[in-house]
Write a protein that holds these residues in place. Structure first.
Motif, PDB file in Angstrom:
ATOM      1  N   THR A   1       2.459  93.036  39.161  1.00  0.00           N
ATOM      2  CA  THR A   1       1.416  92.789  40.162  1.00  0.00           C
ATOM      3  C   THR A   1       1.232  91.299  40.426  1.00  0.00           C
ATOM      4  O   THR A   1       1.123  90.497  39.507  1.00  0.00           O
TER       5      THR A   1
ATOM      6  N   ASP B   1      -2.780 105.859  29.254  1.00  0.00           N
ATOM      7  CA  ASP B   1      -3.753 104.795  29.455  1.00  0.00           C
ATOM      8  C   ASP B   1      -5.135 105.433  29.431  1.00  0.00           C
ATOM      9  O   ASP B   1      -5.576 106.062  30.385  1.00  0.00           O
TER      10      ASP B   1
ATOM     11  N   THR C   1       1.884  95.179  44.232  1.00  0.00           N
ATOM     12  CA  THR C   1       2.574  95.688  43.046  1.00  0.00           C
ATOM     13  C   THR C   1       3.988  96.157  43.423  1.00  0.00           C
ATOM     14  O   THR C   1       4.162  96.842  44.431  1.00  0.00           O
TER      15      THR C   1
ATOM     16  N   ARG D   1       3.436  91.999  33.959  1.00  0.00           N
ATOM     17  CA  ARG D   1       3.996  93.093  33.174  1.00  0.00           C
ATOM     18  C   ARG D   1       4.057  94.379  34.005  1.00  0.00           C
ATOM     19  O   ARG D   1       4.979  95.167  33.915  1.00  0.00           O
ATOM     20  N   HIS D   2       3.020  94.562  34.830  1.00  0.00           N
ATOM     21  CA  HIS D   2       3.023  95.734  35.712  1.00  0.00           C
ATOM     22  C   HIS D   2       3.573  95.383  37.084  1.00  0.00           C
ATOM     23  O   HIS D   2       3.480  96.161  38.017  1.00  0.00           O
TER      24      HIS D   2
END
Ligand code: ATP
Ligand code: MG
Length: 461
Positions: A77, A151, A90, A74-75
């Motif tokens: 990575t 976050d 990433t 999702r990120h």
């Protein structure tokens, strides 16, 4: 390159990381060293884990390496395994300079928002990370409050970095932490656990906890440690239970289970109990249970949870150094050998936390344990010189719980008197005390009601 950069070089980068970078670069993509490795190198330290940023898409990275797992797709990575380590790679967008700048602007703190190019070895530092490294400051990238609300775990990360690096948190950043701390309930247990693991193993755990407490975050993360912090004191002391626990953490060698036990050891000691001068020992079991509850929420492994709980519950009482040899042996067989060093370390830390510098008693305890480890030939039932099959044969018993009971009582006696642990002596005891003539309830006569079955071969207990 149009952005200001400094020649830093890549000589500190290990060969396997350089090879991974070369693989990405060779396929026509941009790739940078980012994150903690760069930060720690600029601080003159040894980089631990390596993070890369690239404009290759995660699928490209997966294609380029034989051993990869998508850890946070999702990120963007991907984890690349080299023979030496796992590297987190990433992806950022768009390609080129804009992409890496955008990537850095999304990172949490200025000291974590620098990048080192490959193969040029040029450092870019758009947010003043090096200046903050010099000042020893954790400062958010961009508007701190927005960044914490994006976050909220970043609040814990700020304290964790302060604890590992011995840094302060910049004032604006700290105020934003306070304002956003109430949202900490949204963060997953695993992410909190990972940061607390680093806090507990850091060089300045007390400072990190103080930041969390003053930043109104600790009450959200570990309410059980702070609810009564203003009223509870350690019996016979003016120190709060939390302060004492943190001092203990600091005095313990940096092993996770040990420091967790130090942190939670008196979590269930209530205000009234403390005022009545009752020893925390009376609340050891409840504290162990409370700790287990928290560690389960953090999704720690059952094994780690059990170890921490045992350390808390079975901790040495203040008079343990005057225990008899037999009692020490019973303790050892009860808790096993693996945790012994942690038990003595915890006892020592507990004394030091209360300001006691003479810990001769702990040395006596350590010596006694060493001695008894030497004389305990039978650490576990299975180390008895007599086996279950011997007992069955001697008593004419079939397999069943009776055999286990006999072995256990033999084991108790060997603990009291290790010299008994020979086949001959044990057989003597078995026939004299449990044999047909003994008249004792353990004898096989009682087992005639069904427990005395024919030997069932092939089934092991
Ligand atoms: P360590 O040396 O302990 O690994 P680190 O800074 O590398 O510290 P990681 O969790 O490995 O920490 O993260 C790598 C990098 O990713 C960080 O340096 C930071 O730039 C970025 N990062 C990590 N977590 C966040 C987050 N929650 N928000 C923004 N950026 C983050
Ligand atoms: Mg890292």
């Amino acid at each position: 390159m149009s952005i200001p950069s400094v020649q830093t070089g890549l000589s500190f980068v290990p060969p396997d990381v350089l090879r991974a970078m070369e693989t990405i670069h060779g396929a026509g993509f941009g790739v940078w060293i980012v994150g903690g490795a760069l930060r720690d190198h600029l601080l003159g330290g040894e980089p631990k884990d390596w993070d890369l940023a690239t404009d290759a898409a995660p699928e490209d990275v997966m294609r380029l390496f034989p051993r990869v797992i998508p850890v946070g797709i999702r990120h963007g990575t991907v984890q690349v395994h080299t023979r030496k380590r796992d590297i987190e790679v990433t992806s950022y967008k768009p390609t080129g300079e804009d992409g890496i700048l955008k990537d850095l602007s999304r990172r949490d703190f200025t000291i974590n928002a620098m990048a080192l190019s490959y193969p040029g070895g040029l450092l870019i530092d758009p947010h003043g990370g090096r200046q903050d490294l010099r000042k020893g400051l954790i400062r958010g990238v961009g508007a701190p409050r927005e960044r914490f609300s994006e976050d909220v775990l970043r609040i814990v990360r700020a304290s964790r970095l302060a604890g590992t690096l011995g840094f302060d948190v910049d004032r604006n950043t700290f105020e934003a932490m306070r304002e956003e701390a109430e949202n900490l309930g949204q963060v997953s247990g695993e992410r909190i656990r990972d940061e607390f693991r680093k806090i507990l193993l850091s060089r300045y755990p007390i400072e990190a906890f103080d930041l969390l407490r003053k930043g109104w975050a600790l009450g959200k993360l570990l309410p059980e440690l702070v609810v009564r912090d203003h009223v509870d004191t350690l019996p016979g002391s003016k120190m709060s239970i939390l302060r004492h626990a943190l001092l203990c953490v600091r005095h313990c060698p940096a092993r996770l289970r040990l420091r967790l036990a130090a942190l939670f050891q008196n979590v269930a000691v209530p205000a009234t109990g403390a005022r009545n001068g009752k020893l925390p020992l009376e609340y050891a079991k409840q504290s162990a249970m409370a700790a287990s509850g928290r560690l389960r929420l953090w999704h720690m492994s059952n094994r780690q949870i059990d170890e921490v709980a045992v350390l808390i519950e079975k901790r040495f009482p203040p008079d343990a150094e005057s225990w008899s040899d037999a009692r020490i042996r019973r303790f050892i067989t009860d808790v096993g050998t693996d945790l012994l060093d942690d038990f003595t370390a915890l006892a020592e830390a507990e004394r030091r936390a209360r300001g006691i510098t003479d810990v001769e008693g702990i040395e006596i305890l350590r010596r006694k344990i060493r001695e008894q480890l030497g004389v305990i030939p039978a650490m576990r039932v299975r180390d008895l010189a007599l086996k279950g099959s011997d007992v069955m044969e001697a008593l004419g018993l079939g397999e069943g719980p009776e055999v286990g009971r006999v072995l256990h009582s033999l084991f108790e006696r060997v603990l009291r008197d290790p010299a008994l642990n020979t086949r001959e002596r044990l057989l003597e005891i078995v026939t004299a005390e449990y044999g047909p003539q003994s008249g004792l309830p353990h004898g096989p006569s009682e087992a005639a009601n069904g427990e005395r079955s024919l030997p069932r071969s092939g089934r092991r207990r």
